[in-house]
Design a protein around this motif. Structure first.
Motif, PDB file in Angstrom:
ATOM      1  N   SER A  45      19.728   1.713 -21.466  1.00 33.58           N
ATOM      2  CA  SER A  45      21.039   1.729 -20.529  1.00 33.58           C
ATOM      3  C   SER A  45      20.237   3.204 -19.950  1.00 33.58           C
ATOM      4  CB  SER A  45      21.334   3.047 -21.328  1.00 33.58           C
ATOM      5  OG  SER A  45      21.026   4.179 -22.170  1.00 33.58           O
ATOM      6  N   GLY A  46      21.362   3.420 -18.770  1.00 33.05           N
ATOM      7  CA  GLY A  46      20.901   3.587 -16.920  1.00 33.05           C
ATOM      8  C   GLY A  46      21.132   5.111 -17.345  1.00 33.05           C
ATOM      9  N   ALA A  47      20.056   5.991 -17.455  1.00 29.56           N
ATOM     10  CA  ALA A  47      19.820   7.417 -17.156  1.00 29.56           C
ATOM     11  C   ALA A  47      20.719   8.341 -15.734  1.00 29.56           C
ATOM     12  CB  ALA A  47      19.007   7.754 -17.917  1.00 29.56           C
ATOM     13  N   GLY A  48      20.957   7.539 -15.103  1.00 25.95           N
ATOM     14  CA  GLY A  48      20.566   8.203 -13.149  1.00 25.95           C
ATOM     15  C   GLY A  48      19.763   7.383 -12.461  1.00 25.95           C
ATOM     16  N   GLU A  49      20.388   7.456 -10.867  1.00 25.15           N
ATOM     17  CA  GLU A  49      19.476   6.822 -10.317  1.00 25.15           C
ATOM     18  C   GLU A  49      18.570   8.161  -9.543  1.00 25.15           C
ATOM     19  OE1 GLU A  49      21.182   5.255  -5.783  1.00 25.15           O
ATOM     20  OE2 GLU A  49      22.332   4.422  -7.591  1.00 25.15           O
ATOM     21  N   ARG A  50      17.438   7.750  -8.833  1.00 24.35           N
ATOM     22  CA  ARG A  50      16.603   8.370  -8.444  1.00 24.35           C
ATOM     23  C   ARG A  50      16.385   7.986  -6.665  1.00 24.35           C
ATOM     24  NH1 ARG A  50      13.368  11.765 -11.246  1.00 24.35           N
ATOM     25  NH2 ARG A  50      11.244  12.239  -9.902  1.00 24.35           N
ATOM     26  N   THR A  51      16.566   8.790  -5.878  1.00 30.39           N
ATOM     27  CA  THR A  51      16.052   8.426  -4.964  1.00 30.39           C
ATOM     28  C   THR A  51      14.768   7.619  -4.921  1.00 30.39           C
ATOM     29  OG1 THR A  51      15.179   9.713  -3.863  1.00 30.39           O
ATOM     30  CG2 THR A  51      17.315  10.325  -3.597  1.00 30.39           C
ATOM     31  N   GLY A  52      14.353   6.777  -3.359  1.00 29.25           N
ATOM     32  CA  GLY A  52      12.505   6.081  -3.746  1.00 29.25           C
ATOM     33  C   GLY A  52      12.434   5.794  -1.988  1.00 29.25           C
ATOM     34  N   ASN A  53      11.431   4.983  -2.210  1.00 27.26           N
ATOM     35  CA  ASN A  53      10.956   4.936  -0.710  1.00 27.26           C
ATOM     36  C   ASN A  53      11.347   4.396   0.533  1.00 27.26           C
ATOM     37  OD1 ASN A  53      10.537   2.386  -0.943  1.00 27.26           O
ATOM     38  ND2 ASN A  53       8.588   2.800  -1.873  1.00 27.26           N
ATOM     39  N   GLY A  54      12.338   3.384  -0.170  1.00 31.44           N
ATOM     40  CA  GLY A  54      12.853   2.699   0.745  1.00 31.44           C
ATOM     41  C   GLY A  54      12.693   1.889   2.384  1.00 31.44           C
ATOM     42  N   GLN A  55      11.304   1.123   1.818  1.00 24.32           N
ATOM     43  CA  GLN A  55      10.663   0.335   2.652  1.00 24.32           C
ATOM     44  C   GLN A  55      11.201  -1.110   2.882  1.00 24.32           C
ATOM     45  OE1 GLN A  55       7.979   1.592   4.303  1.00 24.32           O
ATOM     46  NE2 GLN A  55       7.373  -0.529   4.932  1.00 24.32           N
ATOM     47  N   THR A 103       6.748   4.950 -16.147  1.00 27.27           N
ATOM     48  CA  THR A 103       6.734   4.253 -14.712  1.00 27.27           C
ATOM     49  C   THR A 103       6.086   2.832 -14.555  1.00 27.27           C
ATOM     50  OG1 THR A 103       6.765   6.604 -14.451  1.00 27.27           O
ATOM     51  CG2 THR A 103       7.118   5.401 -12.538  1.00 27.27           C
ATOM     52  N   VAL A 104       7.702   1.876 -14.076  1.00 27.53           N
ATOM     53  CA  VAL A 104       6.654   0.707 -13.830  1.00 27.53           C
ATOM     54  C   VAL A 104       7.489   0.536 -12.424  1.00 27.53           C
ATOM     55  CG1 VAL A 104       7.262  -1.094 -13.887  1.00 27.53           C
ATOM     56  CG2 VAL A 104       7.775   0.002 -15.934  1.00 27.53           C
ATOM     57  N   LEU A 105       6.679  -0.065 -11.400  1.00 30.69           N
ATOM     58  CA  LEU A 105       6.982  -0.363  -9.955  1.00 30.69           C
ATOM     59  C   LEU A 105       6.697  -1.456  -9.738  1.00 30.69           C
ATOM     60  CD1 LEU A 105       6.981   0.211  -6.892  1.00 30.69           C
ATOM     61  CD2 LEU A 105       4.775   0.010  -7.018  1.00 30.69           C
ATOM     62  N   ILE A 106       7.732  -2.340  -9.513  1.00 32.30           N
ATOM     63  CA  ILE A 106       8.151  -3.800  -9.702  1.00 32.30           C
ATOM     64  C   ILE A 106       7.858  -4.300  -7.235  1.00 32.30           C
ATOM     65  CG2 ILE A 106       9.034  -6.062 -10.051  1.00 32.30           C
ATOM     66  CD1 ILE A 106       9.948  -4.784 -12.765  1.00 32.30           C
ATOM     67  N   ARG A 149       0.553  -1.330  -0.471  1.00 30.26           N
ATOM     68  CA  ARG A 149       0.521   0.413   0.250  1.00 30.26           C
ATOM     69  C   ARG A 149       0.876   0.964  -0.406  1.00 30.26           C
ATOM     70  NH1 ARG A 149      -3.583  -3.092   2.894  1.00 30.26           N
ATOM     71  NH2 ARG A 149      -5.855  -3.277   2.142  1.00 30.26           N
ATOM     72  N   ALA A 150       1.638   1.166   0.840  1.00 30.80           N
ATOM     73  CA  ALA A 150       3.035   2.459   0.633  1.00 30.80           C
ATOM     74  C   ALA A 150       3.562   2.930  -0.895  1.00 30.80           C
ATOM     75  CB  ALA A 150       4.131   2.252   1.841  1.00 30.80           C
ATOM     76  N   ALA A 151       4.071   1.570  -1.033  1.00 30.70           N
ATOM     77  CA  ALA A 151       4.337   1.908  -2.950  1.00 30.70           C
ATOM     78  C   ALA A 151       3.343   2.132  -4.038  1.00 30.70           C
ATOM     79  CB  ALA A 151       5.034   1.114  -3.059  1.00 30.70           C
ATOM     80  N   LEU A 152       2.012   1.446  -3.239  1.00 27.63           N
ATOM     81  CA  LEU A 152       1.087   2.211  -4.429  1.00 27.63           C
ATOM     82  C   LEU A 152       0.954   3.604  -4.558  1.00 27.63           C
ATOM     83  CD1 LEU A 152      -1.685  -0.780  -4.506  1.00 27.63           C
ATOM     84  CD2 LEU A 152       0.271  -0.115  -6.578  1.00 27.63           C
ATOM     85  N   ASN A 153       0.845   4.225  -3.113  1.00 31.98           N
ATOM     86  CA  ASN A 153       0.403   5.444  -2.361  1.00 31.98           C
ATOM     87  C   ASN A 153       1.200   6.270  -3.241  1.00 31.98           C
ATOM     88  OD1 ASN A 153       0.648   7.552  -0.625  1.00 31.98           O
ATOM     89  ND2 ASN A 153      -1.366   7.514  -0.428  1.00 31.98           N
TER      90      ASN A 153
END
Length: 473
Positions: free
Chosen positions: A463-473, A440-443, A348-352
């Motif tokens: 190819s990678g275009a850079g890393e972003r931060t995320g929710n870290g759950q 945007t793909v959430l797995i 739920r946190a990830a979907l939110n």
């Protein structure tokens, strides 16, 4: 590197006999990840025996091996310490590491958010003094004593994650770690297969107070339905109570959280002090746990203003919300890697978060969800209950993996149905074939559902275009 342990210290700690003098700069129970200078502890499990790999560990650079039987292929002059039982020796070495340090120690448990909270607290405490924290999720009967045994003697702050999936597992770990501050992030129906009720899960989490040092503090989730149960146990163990939450009445309260594409802007009040700070990873659940971290810092009598930069520095880990931009033919996609584990609360946190943030490239929201494990008889309903969350997150297409996800898939509107497959390897082609530039793909899914191959399949598209931060759950 300076010695973490000498052979004499190890032998004295574990009631063992050393064959020779050596010094260890680390401790390992896995010959595959062992680093040069490590002490290799040969544990014997139900499906493996580390003694079979002791000779290889020494060949790969181990400084010595801790054994309770001598393998036939071990050289006669090998540097070893022999004991009666290597598992007990690992526990004894962990206790010895705890006893020899003057560090102030925190322990973290909870149904969700343990690792991200531990990492945030590590980041904060390291601003003030040498800090050690358990690596990854080494939080069980092997991981906790192993983590303790790796703690340098000059550590000033220690942070240890404690986990369980059965009652009675956290209590001995807490008594080994002996925390000055114990944090419970949340109580949710995780591992409910092994419990008669969520109340029993709360009781199992509250075992963290069994090892609390005299005068220690308990940091408790004020908003949780089982707060009263946790508080009662903490008070019985003589803890000083510090509550955190978003509701009125929490001692450390989340006042506001502005979720931005690259983090949170947080306003909190901790012990009557108003604080504003930035977090590198977005998500209200992370903001809430950051308030728990500040409560722990207060319990350690640290200056909260000086602690805030530690929260800004925390980034998501692989499999726990790491976000990546990938260039594919025709444009870009964003991958949110939550493939490490899953529970109803963390899904739920990830979907939110998926629904709260604007899509990075203006395309569709794709949710790839795998079965949540260890939910027992409640599993079918707990999976179906996610349908409103998918709708609220404005998911355009859902790709669902596993037998329990079938029930959820059947509830979805036809326009949201991407595909359902029984196993993750069967989902690779349907998922890859459906992706378009801009998506945007959430797995996300439990470890046993094996979502990592899907993460790698998406990552291999471009190819990678850079890393972003995320929710870290």
């Amino acid at each position: 590197m300076s010695a973490l342990w000498t052979s004499a210290e190890i032998a004295a700690s574990v009631a063992g006999q050393a064959s020779s003098d050596f010094a260890a700069t680390g401790v390992s129970i896995d010959s595959r990840s062992l680093e040069s200078g490590d002490l290799f502890i040969a544990l014997q499990g139900p499906t493996f025996d580390g003694h079979d790999f002791a000779a290889a560990a020494l060949q790969h650079g181990a400084s010595g091996a801790l054994i309770h039987r001598r393998p036939a292929n071990l050289p006669a002059n090998a540097p070893v310490i022999e004991v009666i039982d290597t598992m007990k020796a690992l526990e004894d070495l962990g206790r010895a590491a705890r006893a020899r340090t003057e560090a102030k120690v925190a322990a973290v448990t909870g149904s969700v958010g343990k690792t991200s909270t531990k990492e945030a607290l590590r980041s904060v405490l390291s601003l003030f003094a040498p800090t050690f924290a358990s690596a990854g999720n080494l939080n069980n009967q092997w991981g906790a004593p192993l983590s303790l045994s790796r703690m340098p003697r000059d550590t000033r702050y220690g942070v240890f994650e404690l986990g369980m999936n059965h009652a009675g597992e956290i209590s001995p770990l807490s008594q080994m770690v002996r925390p000055h501050v114990a944090i419970i992030t949340a109580v949710e129906p995780v591992h409910i297969e092994f419990f008669a009720s969520v109340e029993e899960i709360a009781d199992a989490k509250a075992e963290i107070f069994d090892g609390l040092m005299p005068g220690g503090a308990a940091v408790l989730p004020f908003d949780n339905p089982h707060f009263d149960r946790l508080e009662a146990k903490a008070r019985r163990m003589g803890a000083r109570i510090l509550t955190f939450g978003a509701k009125e009445g929490a001692w450390a309260r989340l006042i506001d959280c502005q979720i931005l594409p690259d983090g949170n802007e947080v306003t909190a009040e901790v012990g009557g002090k108003r604080l504003r700070y930035r977090m590198a990873a977005p998500g209200k659940h992370l903001a809430l746990n950051s308030v728990a971290v500040l409560a722990a810092a207060f319990a350690f009598e640290l200056d909260l203003d000086q602690a805030l930069p530690g929260l800004t520095a925390v980034r998501a880990l692989k499999g726990r919300g790491k976000r990546e931009h990938l260039r594919i033919p025709g444009g870009d996609i964003e991958l949110i890697d939550e493939g490490y584990n899953a529970s109803p609360a963390s899904v739920r946190a990830a979907l939110n978060l998926l629904g709260t943030l604007p899509t990075a490239f203006g395309g569709r929201r794709i949710a790839v969800l795998g079965d949540m494990r260890e939910l027992g008889a409640a599993a079918p309903q707990l999976h179906r209950d996610l349908a409103p969350d998918l709708t609220a997150a404005k998911v355009d297409l859902a790709f669902l993996v596993g037998p329990h996800m079938r029930g959820l898939y059947d509830l979805l509107p036809d326009t949201m149905k991407g595909a359902h497959r029984a196993a993750s390897d069967e989902m690779v082609q349907p998922l890859i074939g459906a992706l378009k530039a801009g998506d945007t793909v959430l797995i996300k899914g439990s470890l046993g559902t094996r979502m990592a191959p899907l993460v790698e399949a998406v990552r291999s598209l471009g190819s990678g275009a850079g890393e972003r931060t995320g929710n870290g759950q």
